[in-house]
Design an enzyme around this catalytic site. Structure first.
Site, short mmCIF file in Angstrom:
data_model
loop_
_atom_site.label_atom_id
_atom_site.label_comp_id
_atom_site.label_asym_id
_atom_site.label_seq_id
_atom_site.Cartn_x
_atom_site.Cartn_y
_atom_site.Cartn_z
N GLY A 166 0.76 -1.23 0.00
CA GLY A 166 0.00 0.00 0.00
C GLY A 166 0.80 1.29 0.00
N GLY A 193 2.63 2.36 -2.49
CA GLY A 193 2.73 2.91 -3.83
C GLY A 193 3.87 2.33 -4.65
N LYS A 194 4.26 1.09 -4.34
CA LYS A 194 5.33 0.44 -5.12
C LYS A 194 4.95 0.34 -6.59
CE LYS A 194 5.29 -3.41 -3.02
NZ LYS A 194 4.16 -3.07 -2.13
N THR A 195 3.74 -0.16 -6.84
CA THR A 195 3.32 -0.36 -8.22
C THR A 195 3.20 0.97 -8.95
OG1 THR A 195 2.16 -2.42 -7.69
CG2 THR A 195 1.49 -1.29 -9.70
N SER A 196 2.61 1.97 -8.30
CA SER A 196 2.50 3.29 -8.93
C SER A 196 3.88 3.85 -9.25
CB SER A 196 1.75 4.25 -8.00
OG SER A 196 0.44 3.82 -7.76
N ASP A 205 4.60 -10.14 -7.80
CA ASP A 205 3.59 -10.17 -6.74
C ASP A 205 2.42 -11.05 -7.18
OD1 ASP A 205 1.72 -9.68 -4.78
OD2 ASP A 205 2.00 -7.51 -4.77
N THR A 224 -7.23 0.39 -7.62
CA THR A 224 -6.46 -0.85 -7.46
C THR A 224 -6.91 -1.69 -6.27
OG1 THR A 224 -4.55 0.06 -8.61
CG2 THR A 224 -4.15 -1.79 -7.14
#
Length: 591
Positions: free
Chosen positions: A23, A25-28, A50, A506
């Protein structure tokens, strides 16, 4: 204030790992960095390791284990390392050379042996190491970015090259939990090469992503220390979501900034020595190429977002959820959802609410990245608390299996068993055993379980039958707790899953996939909890209000999915920690 994060000047190595607590913001961050690098003319491959990956949501593109071009970004390709798909491909690859050579009965035995949970892990790991060591792939791309699972599982993934290499070096009997070691032995040099790539600062950079909050910073510090211990020294710290300009009159915005500043002031020493950068808080959901391209740049908030958002006052409270669980006589309660949505806080508040109603309650976590003790506090006599610690469970399981077999095996057989139990797969079996024992406690107490982020939770719950086989193979017996587990999880009179989400694209997409997977596994869900809502907090700050307006669409989607069984919890200016604050939250009177 640290420097604004700029991928073009700060990301130079071929391999780039983005990791951190769920949560943050790794993906963002990884997706936006990939787009910026690709827009500059670099050829970029973005890979998710992931199991709960949401790359497809961010780019609105179906992805597979193999690189897929991203429309609108000519130099960008993306892939998901899906564990189940990887395991199936791995099984086919291992068995294929023996078709027509060995009898069908032997092939069937090999396929059954390769259907266990260990195969899922080694197959995903095999793809991961192949990406790290594939010279042809490396020559096609300037950068390969890894959007990793939340840190507890990332640590395990990055430590696996050493674990498997060491296991192969030490193994003498020629077999493992995956059957004959011949297939793994062929990978030995590959695994050593992967270790070297990870520890080479000219090849690999680890980007530790965190929010300016205490729990994610603690997790980043733990990850930093443990990964330095495996030789991954080239690390950067990126603090995502800094709100630097705000309405001082707005209590929500003031509380938001105060909490951020306090957390940054108390940043762990392990992080203070790292190069540190920040990303401004975006007043929008980070999906779509336009928003990804704006992610690293401070954006002016929309003037239309200066008035508070109106949220339906008829939406039930957390107190309503607790009353319903009590009335139904539920004995096992799970909080599940994407990392960072507040599962630990919601689980703790449910446990406190039930304890306040006179019930015996046990609160536990299966999430290696969870800080349960921090949330519930030290002085909690009303509730028993535990944590499934993989290292502790592994040692306990190894000792138990050896003790059970000590009298029936000779020295050579015992040595064989001890060696087999040093396989990295054994830890997964040990953790699963502990999970089953935890659920068994529901005969005496109401058990509330804060789970790991959804991908790993599903692997855990969906693999019950495979773990039966693994445990029986290793120890010869399947405990009653394991045999009882799946029937308990599937009984709506005994088990309830609370799906926790944020009112954002997401987390809601992931929660919807989770609900479908649980339904397929026969595990009942009833309640949804929309947590940390700015829309319900009544903020008028331009940036936070922008996020509040963006929530409305997703609140409505959740209300529709939940069919009247959705609660909403406002974002609170004061961090919810300790028994008394959790008690007020459970009674819906937190101020």
């Amino acid at each position: 204030m640290s420097t604004l994060f700029d991928p073009l000047t700060m990301l130079r190595t071929p391999y780039l790992f983005f990791t951190g607590k769920g949560g943050v913001g790794k993906t963002s961050t990884a997706c936006a960095a990939a787009v910026v690098l690709a827009d500059s003319g670099k050829r970029v491959l973005l890979v998710s390791t992931d199991p709960a990956s949401n790359l497809q949501d961010v780019f609105s593109t179906q992805l597979s284990n193999h690189p897929t071009p991203i429309e609108g970004v000519p130099n960008l390709f993306a892939a998901n390392l899906d564990p189940e798909t990887a395991a199936e491909e791995y099984k086919v690859k291992v068995v294929a050379p023996y078709r027509g050579v060995l009898p069908d009965s032997v092939l069937a035995s090999m396929e059954e042996q390769l259907s266990g949970a260990c195969t899922v892990e080694i197959a995903a790991f095999d793809e991961f190491t192949t990406l790290l060591t594939n010279d042809q792939l490396k020559s096609q791309f300037d950068h390969i970015l890894f959007d990793t699972a939340p840190t507890g599982h990332t640590l395990r993934l990055l430590q696996l090259p050493s674990a498997w290499s060491g296991f192969l070096d030490d193994s003498t009997h020629g077999a493992s939990c995956l059957g004959p070691l011949a297939g793994l032995e062929a990978k030995k040099s590959l695994y050593h090469e992967a270790v070297q790539s990870l520890s080479d600062g000219t090849q690999t950079t680890l980007i530790l992503v965190s929010r300016p909050e205490q729990s994610p910073l603690l997790e980043a510090a733990r990850a930093s220390s443990e990964l330095k211990g495996t030789g991954v020294e080239n690390q950067l710290l990126v603090i995502n979501g800094i709100l630097s300009s705000y309405f001082i009159e707005d209590a929500v915005a003031k509380g938001f900034v105060d909490r951020q500043q306090k957390a940054l002031t108390q940043m762990p020493a392990e992080l203070q020595s790292l190069e540190s950068y920040h990303i401004p808080l975006a007043p929008f959901n980070v999906t779509g190429l336009e928003n990804l391209r704006a992610f690293f740049v401070p954006v002016r908030a929309n003037a239309d977002h200066l008035h508070p958002v109106e949220v339906d006052a008829a939406i039930p409270s957390l107190e309503s959820l607790i009353s319903d669980v009590e009335t139904d006589g539920i004995r096992v309660i799970f909080t599940m959802g994407k990392g960072g949505v507040g599962k630990t806080t919601v689980a703790s508040a449910i446990a406190v609410g039930l304890a306040e109603r006179g019930h015996r309650v046990h609160l536990s976590t299966t999430d290696p990245a969870a800080h349960l003790e921090y949330v519930i506090g030290d002085n909690c006599d009303q509730i028993t608390v535990s944590r499934v610690d993989p290292k502790v469970e592994l040692e306990k399981y190894q000792q138990e299996v050896i003790s059970q077999n000590a009298d029936s095996l000779d020295d050579e057989g015992l040595a064989f068993l001890e060696e087999d139990l040093r396989s990295p797969c054994t830890e997964e079996i040990a953790v699963f055993r502990a999970f089953a024992d935890l659920v068994e406690r529901s005969e005496e107490e109401i058990v509330v379980i804060d789970t790991a982020p959804t991908g790993h939770t599903l692997l855990l719950l969906d693999a019950t039958q495979e773990y039966h086989k693994e445990i029986a193979r290793s120890s010869g017996t399947v405990p009653d707790s394991v045999q009882h587990l799946l029937p308990r999880l599937r009984d709506p009179k005994e088990t309830s899953v609370v799906i926790v989400t944020l009112a954002e694209a997401t987390p809601v997409y992931e929660a919807s996939r989770l609900e479908k997977d649980l339904k397929r596994a026969g595990i009942p869900t009833k309640w949804w909890a929309i947590n940390q809502s700015f829309a319900a907090a009544g903020t008028t700050d331009p940036v936070l209000s922008g996020r509040a307006h963006a929530e409305l669409e997703w609140i409505q989607k959740v209300l529709h999915k939940a069919e009247g069984h959705a609660i909403i919890i406002p974002w609170e200016p004061v961090e919810v920690t300790g028994y008394e604050q959790l008690k007020r939250l459970s009674a819906s009177i937190l101020k």
